[in-house]
Design a protein around this motif. Structure first.
Motif, PDB file in Angstrom:
ATOM      1  N   ALA A 179      67.224  32.047 -29.955  1.00 44.90           N
ATOM      2  CA  ALA A 179      67.298  33.489 -30.213  1.00 44.90           C
ATOM      3  C   ALA A 179      66.177  33.906 -31.159  1.00 44.90           C
ATOM      4  N   ASN A 180      65.933  33.084 -32.161  1.00 42.52           N
ATOM      5  CA  ASN A 180      64.890  33.373 -33.126  1.00 42.52           C
ATOM      6  C   ASN A 180      63.509  33.365 -32.472  1.00 42.52           C
ATOM      7  N   ALA A 181      63.297  32.398 -31.590  1.00 45.67           N
ATOM      8  CA  ALA A 181      62.000  32.288 -30.928  1.00 45.67           C
ATOM      9  C   ALA A 181      61.704  33.517 -30.078  1.00 45.67           C
ATOM     10  N   TYR A 182      62.747  34.080 -29.470  1.00 50.04           N
ATOM     11  CA  TYR A 182      62.541  35.231 -28.593  1.00 50.04           C
ATOM     12  C   TYR A 182      62.840  36.552 -29.275  1.00 50.04           C
ATOM     13  N   GLN A 183      63.173  36.519 -30.563  1.00 49.63           N
ATOM     14  CA  GLN A 183      63.577  37.726 -31.280  1.00 49.63           C
ATOM     15  C   GLN A 183      64.665  38.470 -30.502  1.00 49.63           C
ATOM     16  N   LEU A 184      65.691  37.718 -30.157  1.00 54.94           N
ATOM     17  CA  LEU A 184      66.849  38.289 -29.480  1.00 54.94           C
ATOM     18  C   LEU A 184      68.087  37.919 -30.277  1.00 54.94           C
ATOM     19  N   PRO A 185      69.156  38.740 -30.174  1.00 56.07           N
ATOM     20  CA  PRO A 185      70.383  38.385 -30.887  1.00 56.07           C
ATOM     21  C   PRO A 185      70.965  37.080 -30.340  1.00 56.07           C
ATOM     22  N   VAL A 186      71.611  36.325 -31.210  1.00 61.58           N
ATOM     23  CA  VAL A 186      72.225  35.061 -30.811  1.00 61.58           C
ATOM     24  C   VAL A 186      73.209  35.292 -29.661  1.00 61.58           C
ATOM     25  N   ALA A 187      73.966  36.416 -29.757  1.00 57.88           N
ATOM     26  CA  ALA A 187      74.970  36.696 -28.726  1.00 57.88           C
ATOM     27  C   ALA A 187      74.329  36.843 -27.346  1.00 57.88           C
ATOM     28  N   THR A 188      73.149  37.435 -27.304  1.00 58.46           N
ATOM     29  CA  THR A 188      72.468  37.634 -26.015  1.00 58.46           C
ATOM     30  C   THR A 188      72.093  36.295 -25.399  1.00 58.46           C
TER      31      THR A 188
END
Lengths: 122, 413
Positions: free
Chosen positions: B138-147
């Motif tokens: 999630a961090n690598a893609y700058q997306l929420p963990v839930a996504t």
């Protein structure tokens, strides 16, 4: 690829909606959120308050000045948005057309690519 | 669970996917969740027991423990009572079944199943093969963990309905193709985040290279795998010179090549020396060869553009002209070879047949600038700025536009 789907609402159009239509919109958004969460495409959504509650902070030449009302004089205002992560623009448009607002004359949704993201530490 | 680190991050990250692959091969991809849980529990057991009682063969220990955990889970699961028969399968003695690299290959192929969407393939591969946590992805893609969590869950559920047969025979090259594509997407996203600030997400690039190395061990005869690895090494080598101090993007022709990572360049070129001669080159090996020609040159003046143009022409034929970006790159090489005006007429033809092709305006702007057609170049730069969704690329194009329209001003520092 992240896209922001902006929902443009016209308060006059919203007032004209029947109770059934309003209920259908509410359910449609619920289904939309469930479906995009299920796909792993949902990031977040926010709905905004009525534009009459807006304040604008802008420079009067010397410094920031606060005035009442929305930034633009227009019939339509941004009512809220969905932030999605999808494969490409075609998918973003496909999803945008599932949003109930896209099927109601007088309302519209706008699809724009996100060019920078920072989710903070959360 | 945080991964145990006492035995070294590298060892765990190698052992976990191999153990998972073994379980999946025995019980089928429909059991992905159960198998993954069993491996996680076995890792916890290992973390507790190994410091006092280290096993002779960590891989075999983990596989045995994970199998026991799997059996426990199956037995305790009411709904699976009727599948008790399958448990009989578990009683077979555990031997050294096949080379470990086979397991990695199988797991990669499973995660990159063409039935999954590209983003699902990438997320699942990073999780199950590279061993990253959902948080790290999630961090690598700058997306929420839930996504990301949802994406992985859904991918596993989809795999369960397919029940992919992991031992299914098939054309090796054909089965490798989707894996290569997924690793390449992972790598290019690290370098050229389509949405996002300056591309400095080196973690993803490192993961992709790590996975390509595993794949090379597993499929040593594939020239495409070697080509992909060489391409990644030669591209990653440019990283220190590609991003400026302000995070701005520095294009190849302006890079200080002395800052290229010599170690990676040498490794990439050495790989090409082994693989390329006489190979029936596929798209990845051809692209690696192009990167290799750049790596041999001190600057764009001394670059062998004739060779690069020839390689792009072959690449275009190999891919049946399906990817217009290849044609665009060939035109850039043609411009270096024959001058900007000749390249511009080819560019017009390409743009006519691909009206929405990315980067056409940027290439046109560069060519017009070189041809001395300043006003037209500025107009093209403006179109290119509007068309790109990459912040670093936008910054670079704005710099070029500024330089063009105010030539006395120094470039942004």
């Amino acid at each position: 690829m992240k896209y922001l789907i902006l929902m443009h609402v016209d308060p006059a159009v919203l007032e004209q909606l029947t109770e059934e239509q309003q209920q259908a919109i509410g359910e449609g958004h619920g289904q939309f959120m469930a479906a995009t969460k299920e796909n792993g495409e949902f990031i977040s959504t926010q709905a905004l308050g009525d534009p009459s509650r807006s304040k604008v902070v802008r420079s009067n030449g010397e410094g920031p000045e606060v005035t009442d009302g929305p930034f633009v004089e227009a019939k339509e205002f941004m009512g809220g948005f969905y932030l999605l992560d999808v494969e490409d623009e075609a998918r973003a448009i496909e999803l945008a057309s599932l949003i109930p607002d896209a099927s109601i004359p007088g309302l519209a949704v706008e699809v724009r690519p996100v060019v920078f993201s920072d989710l903070g530490d959360g | 669970m945080s991964r145990p680190s006492s035995a070294g991050e590298g060892l765990w990250r190698e052992l976990a996917p191999q153990t998972l692959a073994r379980l999946l091969r025995t019980y089928g991809s429909s059991q992905f969740d159960l198998c993954e849980d069993a491996v996680q529990e076995a890792l916890i057991d290992a973390y507790v027991r190994w410091p006092a009682d280290p096993p002779d063969d960590p891989q075999a220990w983990l596989a045995t423990t994970a199998r026991r955990r799997y059996v426990d889970r199956v037995r305790s699961d009411q709904r699976r009572r009727d599948r008790e028969g399958r448990v009989a399968l578990l009683e077979e003695p555990l031997g050294r079944e096949g080379a470990q690299s086979d397991d990695t290959l199988l797991l990669l192929q499973l995660c990159c199943d063409p039935a999954l969407s590209r983003s699902a393939q990438v997320a699942l591969t990073l999780r199950a093969v590279a061993g990253l946590t959902t948080e790290q992805i999630a961090n690598a893609y700058q997306l929420p963990v839930a996504t990301i969590a949802q994406r992985i869950t859904r991918a596993k559920r989809r795999l369960a309905t397919l029940d992919s047969d992991l031992s299914r025979p098939g054309d090796a090259a054909e089965r490798l193709a989707p894996v290569l594509d997924v690793l390449y997407v992972m790598f290019t996203e690290a370098h050229h985040t389509t949405t996002g600030a300056p591309a400095q997400n080196t973690d993803l690039a490192r993961e992709a290279i790590h996975l390509a190395r595993l794949l090379r061990q597993a499929a040593p005869d594939s020239t495409e795998v070697a080509g992909l690895l060489a391409l990644m090494l030669l591209t990653e080598a440019r990283h220190p010179a590609r991003v400026g101090q302000q995070g701005e993007l520095i294009p190849l022709d302006e890079q200080d090549r002395t800052r290229w990572d010599r170690r990676l360049v040498d490794e990439g070129l050495a790989l090409l020396d082994v693989v390329a001669p006489g190979a029936d080159a596929g798209p990845y090996l051809l692209q690696a060869c192009i990167a290799g020609v750049h790596a041999h040159a001190a600057d764009t003046e001394t670059t062998d553009w004739l060779e690069i143009h020839a390689l792009y022409t072959v690449l275009e034929h190999t891919t049946d002209g399906r990817n217009p970006m290849i044609a665009l790159n060939r035109i850039v090489a043609y411009g270096m070879l024959r001058g900007p005006e000749e390249a511009l007429s080819q560019l017009d033809d390409l743009a006519a047949s691909h009206p929405r092709l990315a980067r056409v305006d940027a290439v046109r702007a560069h060519l017009l600038e070189r041809a001395g057609r300043v006003d037209e170049a500025a107009a093209s730069y403006r179109l290119a700025i509007a068309a790109t969704v990459n912040v670093a690329e936008q910054g670079h194009l704005r710099d070029r536009l500024r330089r063009l329209t105010a030539p006395d001003q120094p470039p942004r520092t």
